[in-house]
Design a protein around this motif. Structure first.
Motif, PDB file in Angstrom:
ATOM      1  N   SER A  32       8.017  -3.931   2.914  1.00 48.54           N
ATOM      2  CA  SER A  32       8.920  -4.802   2.178  1.00 48.54           C
ATOM      3  C   SER A  32       8.377  -6.216   2.046  1.00 48.54           C
ATOM      4  N   THR A  33       7.393  -6.591   2.889  1.00 49.83           N
ATOM      5  CA  THR A  33       6.851  -7.946   2.831  1.00 49.83           C
ATOM      6  C   THR A  33       5.420  -7.982   2.286  1.00 49.83           C
ATOM      7  N   ILE A  34       4.895  -6.847   1.827  1.00 47.85           N
ATOM      8  CA  ILE A  34       3.561  -6.826   1.226  1.00 47.85           C
ATOM      9  C   ILE A  34       3.652  -7.408  -0.175  1.00 47.85           C
ATOM     10  N   THR A  35       2.772  -8.329  -0.477  1.00 48.45           N
ATOM     11  CA  THR A  35       2.758  -8.904  -1.825  1.00 48.45           C
ATOM     12  C   THR A  35       1.648  -8.303  -2.678  1.00 48.45           C
ATOM     13  N   GLU A  36       0.504  -8.016  -2.061  1.00 47.37           N
ATOM     14  CA  GLU A  36      -0.592  -7.405  -2.808  1.00 47.37           C
ATOM     15  C   GLU A  36      -1.506  -6.629  -1.877  1.00 47.37           C
ATOM     16  N   LEU A  37      -2.266  -5.725  -2.476  1.00 45.38           N
ATOM     17  CA  LEU A  37      -3.214  -4.910  -1.737  1.00 45.38           C
ATOM     18  C   LEU A  37      -4.588  -5.032  -2.393  1.00 45.38           C
ATOM     19  N   VAL A  38      -5.615  -4.807  -1.600  1.00 44.29           N
ATOM     20  CA  VAL A  38      -6.971  -4.777  -2.145  1.00 44.29           C
ATOM     21  C   VAL A  38      -7.183  -3.430  -2.822  1.00 44.29           C
ATOM     22  N   LEU A  39      -7.610  -3.463  -4.073  1.00 44.71           N
ATOM     23  CA  LEU A  39      -7.903  -2.237  -4.819  1.00 44.71           C
ATOM     24  C   LEU A  39      -9.414  -2.142  -4.964  1.00 44.71           C
ATOM     25  N   VAL A  40     -10.043  -1.339  -4.143  1.00 48.43           N
ATOM     26  CA  VAL A  40     -11.502  -1.310  -4.020  1.00 48.43           C
ATOM     27  C   VAL A  40     -12.180  -0.931  -5.333  1.00 48.43           C
ATOM     28  N   GLY A  41     -11.682   0.129  -5.981  1.00 48.35           N
ATOM     29  CA  GLY A  41     -12.298   0.567  -7.234  1.00 48.35           C
ATOM     30  C   GLY A  41     -13.770   0.892  -7.056  1.00 48.35           C
TER      31      GLY A  41
END
Length: 317
Positions: free
Chosen positions: A7-16
């Motif tokens: 609920s407190t995550i704003t963004e994630l790393v998207l490795v691609g």
């Protein structure tokens, strides 16, 4: 970026493809071209069916459903992937990540069911040609289409919504977009229930439609073998070959991705698999259906010729 719960995550790393920086620029141009072909091809099919009364048949009605699905699916995935290929900070917002997860699951389930309906349509057309328009009337077609989307929603999105568990850090998605098999590796708790539900859901939206497709084509094969006309057999196989090609590509990659234990996960391999069913296959669909279908190419040529003639007449007048 990462906090203690989802609920407190704003963004994630998207490795691609950041593990291979030397190919990111070439991939950007490649996938940009693929995406544009996707948009043009699928939009052209929808427009062609809408404006050409000769193509306003049940088969092309369901093909329009498939074309819309292809546009929607890739638009949820490709623009963000293209942006991250050029960006130095390769992240995805938590909300967009969830949206991609729900959309990929819904579109995947819907495509399976629509492909099964298209196989059923071919079965009725070939095995009951004189009763085809009576059986596959517009009311039935609309009901089948609405049913496909409704079943897909309740079989994929709803179960995922009620079983979604908090994610654990580090919040790194080693994939090209967010989808269920990848996020299961980031869940804090035991995922046995979620894995079981994913297999059950995949059985309902992958295996059952696949079984219907198989049975339909077995009946079609028997009916075609009984035809006395070689031309009739050739036409029947021509009509079915495009659909079979799409089914083979889509089901092969989809079943491998969603119907296996988490232990068989491979980040690099799964990126290639996901590219096939989320990016490449939706682009190939309109090419396969149009290039291998004389009815589509013939009507397209006639429409282009009429457009060219009318344009010349306007210039001359």
């Amino acid at each position: 970026m990462a906090q203690e719960n989802s609920s407190t995550i704003t963004e994630l790393v998207l490795v691609g493809f950041s593990n291979h920086p030397q190919i990111e620029i070439p991939l950007f141009f490649l996938f940009s071209g693929v995406y544009l072909v996707n948009l043009f091809g699928n939009t052209a099919i929808i427009i062609l069916v809408v404006i050409d009364s000769c193509l306003q048949t049940p088969m092309y009605f369901f093909l329009c459903n498939l074309a819309f699905l292809n546009i929607f699916y890739t638009t949820a995935v490709v623009p963000k992937m293209l942006f991250n290929l050029l960006a130095s900070k390769k992240v995805i917002s938590y909300e967009l990540c969830l949206a991609q997860t729900y959309i990929s699951l819904l579109m995947g389930a819907a495509e399976c069911i629509i492909l099964a309906i298209m196989a059923l349509d071919r079965y009725v057309a070939i095995c009951y040609p004189l009763r085809y328009l009576l059986i596959m009337n517009w009311s039935v077609c609309v009901q089948l289409s609405v049913g496909a989307w409704t079943i897909s929603f309740f079989a994929s999105v709803v179960p995922l919504y009620f079983t979604m568990l908090p994610l654990c850090g580090p919040y790194i998605v080693d994939h090209i977009f967010c989808e269920v098999p990848v996020l299961l590796h980031m869940v804090c708790a035991d995922t046995s229930l979620q894995e079981t539900m994913m297999v059950i859901g995949a059985s309902g939206t992958l295996l059952l439609p696949f079984l219907l497709i198989t049975l339909s084509y077995l009946h079609i094969l028997v009916a075609v073998m009984r035809m006395h006309s070689a031309e009739g057999r050739k036409k029947a196989f021509s009509v079915c070959s495009s659909h079979l090609t799409v089914v083979t590509i889509y089901y092969g990659t989809g079943m491998f991705m969603y119907m296996r234990p988490k232990s068989l996960y491979s980040a690099e391999g799964d990126k290639l698999i996901s590219l096939f069913y989320a990016v490449i296959n939706p682009t190939l669909n309109p090419l396969i259906y149009s290039l291998r279908n004389k009815e589509v190419t013939g009507n397209l040529k006639r429409l282009l010729e009429r457009w060219r003639v009318s344009r010349i007449q306007r210039i001359l007048s």
